[in-house]
Design an enzyme around this catalytic site. Structure first.
Site, mmCIF file in Angstrom:
data_model
loop_
_atom_site.group_PDB
_atom_site.id
_atom_site.type_symbol
_atom_site.label_atom_id
_atom_site.label_comp_id
_atom_site.label_asym_id
_atom_site.label_seq_id
_atom_site.Cartn_x
_atom_site.Cartn_y
_atom_site.Cartn_z
ATOM 1 N N ARG A 88 15.361 -9.031 47.125
ATOM 2 C CA ARG A 88 14.942 -9.740 48.353
ATOM 3 C C ARG A 88 13.490 -9.402 48.685
ATOM 4 O O ARG A 88 13.178 -8.251 48.990
ATOM 5 C CB ARG A 88 15.863 -9.320 49.496
ATOM 6 C CG ARG A 88 15.420 -9.727 50.873
ATOM 7 C CD ARG A 88 15.882 -11.074 51.344
ATOM 8 N NE ARG A 88 17.316 -11.298 51.205
ATOM 9 C CZ ARG A 88 17.863 -12.518 51.192
ATOM 10 N NH1 ARG A 88 17.094 -13.588 51.313
ATOM 11 N NH2 ARG A 88 19.165 -12.675 51.053
ATOM 12 N N ARG A 111 16.329 -15.802 38.818
ATOM 13 C CA ARG A 111 15.972 -14.567 39.536
ATOM 14 C C ARG A 111 16.915 -13.422 39.190
ATOM 15 O O ARG A 111 16.723 -12.303 39.666
ATOM 16 C CB ARG A 111 15.971 -14.829 41.050
ATOM 17 C CG ARG A 111 17.319 -15.242 41.558
ATOM 18 C CD ARG A 111 17.298 -15.663 43.016
ATOM 19 N NE ARG A 111 18.657 -16.055 43.393
ATOM 20 C CZ ARG A 111 19.201 -15.889 44.583
ATOM 21 N NH1 ARG A 111 18.489 -15.355 45.551
ATOM 22 N NH2 ARG A 111 20.433 -16.260 44.835
ATOM 23 N N HIS A 187 9.516 -18.867 46.262
ATOM 24 C CA HIS A 187 9.929 -18.480 47.609
ATOM 25 C C HIS A 187 9.124 -17.271 48.113
ATOM 26 O O HIS A 187 9.678 -16.182 48.283
ATOM 27 C CB HIS A 187 11.426 -18.144 47.497
ATOM 28 C CG HIS A 187 12.178 -17.942 48.757
ATOM 29 N ND1 HIS A 187 11.910 -16.925 49.646
ATOM 30 C CD2 HIS A 187 13.231 -18.613 49.276
ATOM 31 C CE1 HIS A 187 12.772 -16.983 50.646
ATOM 32 N NE2 HIS A 187 13.576 -17.991 50.445
ATOM 33 N N ASP A 232 14.870 -23.133 59.289
ATOM 34 C CA ASP A 232 15.094 -23.320 57.851
ATOM 35 C C ASP A 232 15.002 -24.816 57.540
ATOM 36 O O ASP A 232 15.976 -25.550 57.692
ATOM 37 C CB ASP A 232 16.476 -22.761 57.467
ATOM 38 C CG ASP A 232 16.698 -22.748 55.960
ATOM 39 O OD1 ASP A 232 15.799 -23.189 55.210
ATOM 40 O OD2 ASP A 232 17.770 -22.282 55.532
ATOM 41 N N GLU A 288 7.503 -22.225 51.006
ATOM 42 C CA GLU A 288 7.851 -22.336 49.590
ATOM 43 C C GLU A 288 7.372 -23.663 49.017
ATOM 44 O O GLU A 288 7.417 -24.683 49.701
ATOM 45 C CB GLU A 288 9.382 -22.255 49.441
ATOM 46 C CG GLU A 288 9.960 -20.999 50.051
ATOM 47 C CD GLU A 288 11.467 -21.118 50.311
ATOM 48 O OE1 GLU A 288 12.169 -21.630 49.436
ATOM 49 O OE2 GLU A 288 11.915 -20.688 51.376
#
Ligand SMILES: *[C@@H]1O[C@H](CO)[C@@H](O)[C@H](O)[C@H]1NC(C)=O
Ligand SMILES: *[C@@H]1O[C@H](CO)[C@@H](O)[C@H](O)[C@H]1NC(C)=O
Ligand SMILES: *[C@@H]1O[C@H](CO)[C@@H](O)[C@H](O)[C@H]1NC(C)=O
Length: 332
Positions: A88, A111, A187, A232, A288
């Site tokens: 993270r 990832r 991101h 978001d 992003e």
């Protein structure tokens, strides 16, 4: 045949010699070392003391520092460096699926894979002659093909430019026999002085899908985005430059993208995220670069390329319609 072999080996040895001489004369400032929990990481520095770090696990940038040693990205204070848990913070790579927009687990698998350093990738025209870069590659494994049956090679170059910018160039090659589609996002968790006091500019009048409201479509009527609760949003068909204005620090982070049409703006505020410290949300925002609404299609043997470039300029340089980078960055 013997003749061809000879020509081949002569060319090979010349290429090798040129590469060795180039490496010896460039002093490429790349260090491979062990990061948290013994995970391999690469540290790249330039001659002005700027640097970045990237973990091979996830191909994930975890640090980007300017010449004063200031960290420009944020890692979660509770980040877990323990595969297969994703890390993270920094700049996660969400590939070949953004969120739950397809059949794969959320955000795909890149990832959670171990990338490799690639010594001699196919040439990439570089805008600068920076030597502060590293090339990574992720190839689909047999296990990947079971969940996403498309052979690919994902090449990532992470580069510090002469102006202190950090540029991630992604190249996704289809090494399969049929076309494939993917959705995608990079991101970055950008460091800000105080989430309550920043603005994100450049998305006025655009449509977005509200990811807190089941991707309902809205139009943004606010001149700038400010933050006082969870946000978001997947903005559609966004301009190539979006700015994060940090008044307190009198600086503006410019997020420039090429080859990706969408942008996501996110801050979780007080939403519980298990691997994020309770106060971490105050010191970052993510802007992003993404391709979500319309997936990217790559035909067999073809390659898609996308760029995410980030740089920081004094806020006084960011106003107006001129290209802030060209007119200001060299003479701040
Ligand atoms: C890939 O995307 C194209 C265009 O968006 C679409 O026509 C096609 O059906 C998609 N292919 C697959 C396999 O999803
Ligand atoms: C952040 O900004 C808000 C709003 O101006 C303020 O109330 C808060 O005290 C600030 N936090 C810090 C740590 O400065
Ligand atoms: C969310 O949207 C999808 C597709 O637009 C729809 O099928 C689904 O029922 C919606 N879910 C909720 C909880 O509204």
């Amino acid at each position: 045949m013997g003749n061809k072999g000879n020509v081949g080996s002569v060319i090979f040895f010349w290429a090798l010699l040129v590469a060795v001489v180039a490496m010896a004369t460039e002093h490429r400032p790349i260090e491979r070392t062990k990061g948290i929990n013994g995970l391999d990481k690469i540290i790249v520095r330039d001659h002005r003391g700027r640097s970045f770090e990237v973990y091979l696990y996830g191909g994930q940038v975890t640090s980007w520092k300017n010449e004063k040693g200031e960290e420009l990205l944020v890692m979660s204070s509770k980040a877990i460096f323990n595969p297969p848990t994703p890390i993270r913070g920094g700049i996660p790579i969400l590939f070949p699926q953004y969120s739950n927009t397809g059949p794969l687990p959320s955000h795909g698998f890149a990832r959670q894979r171990f990338w490799e350093v690639e010594a001699n990738p196919p040439p990439l025209p570089s805008k600068t002659s920076s030597h502060a870069f590293v090339d990574l590659i992720l190839r689909s494994s047999d296990d990947d093909l079971k969940i996403w049956p498309h052979k690919f090679e994902y090449r990532l170059r992470v580069e510090l430019g002469h102006d202190g910018d950090l540029t991630l160039t992604s190249r996704v090659k289809n090494s399969d026999t049929k076309p494939f589609n993917f959705t995608f996002a990079l991101h970055p968790y950008f460091a800000v002085s105080n989430i309550s006091e920043i603005q994100v500019e450049g998305l006025h009048k655009l449509d977005y899908l509200d990811q807190q409201k089941n991707r309902t479509r809205f139009t943004d009527h606010e001149k700038v985005i400010t933050f006082n609760a969870q946000l978001d949003r997947l903005y559609l068909s966004t301009p190539d430059n979006i700015r994060i204005v940090d008044h307190k620090k009198k600086k503006t982070i410019v997020v420039h993208k090429e080859g990706q049409v969408d942008s996501i703006v996110w801050n979780p505020w007080d939403k519980k995220v298990s691997d994020l410290g309770v106060d971490d949300f105050k010191r970052f925002v993510t802007v992003e670069s993404a391709a979500v609404e319309k997936p990217i299609t790559v035909n067999p043997g073809q390659e898609w390329k996308g760029i995410l470039q980030m740089y920081v300029i004094p806020s006084s340089c960011a106003s107006g319609k001129h290209d802030p980078k060209k007119s200001c960055i060299h003479h701040p």
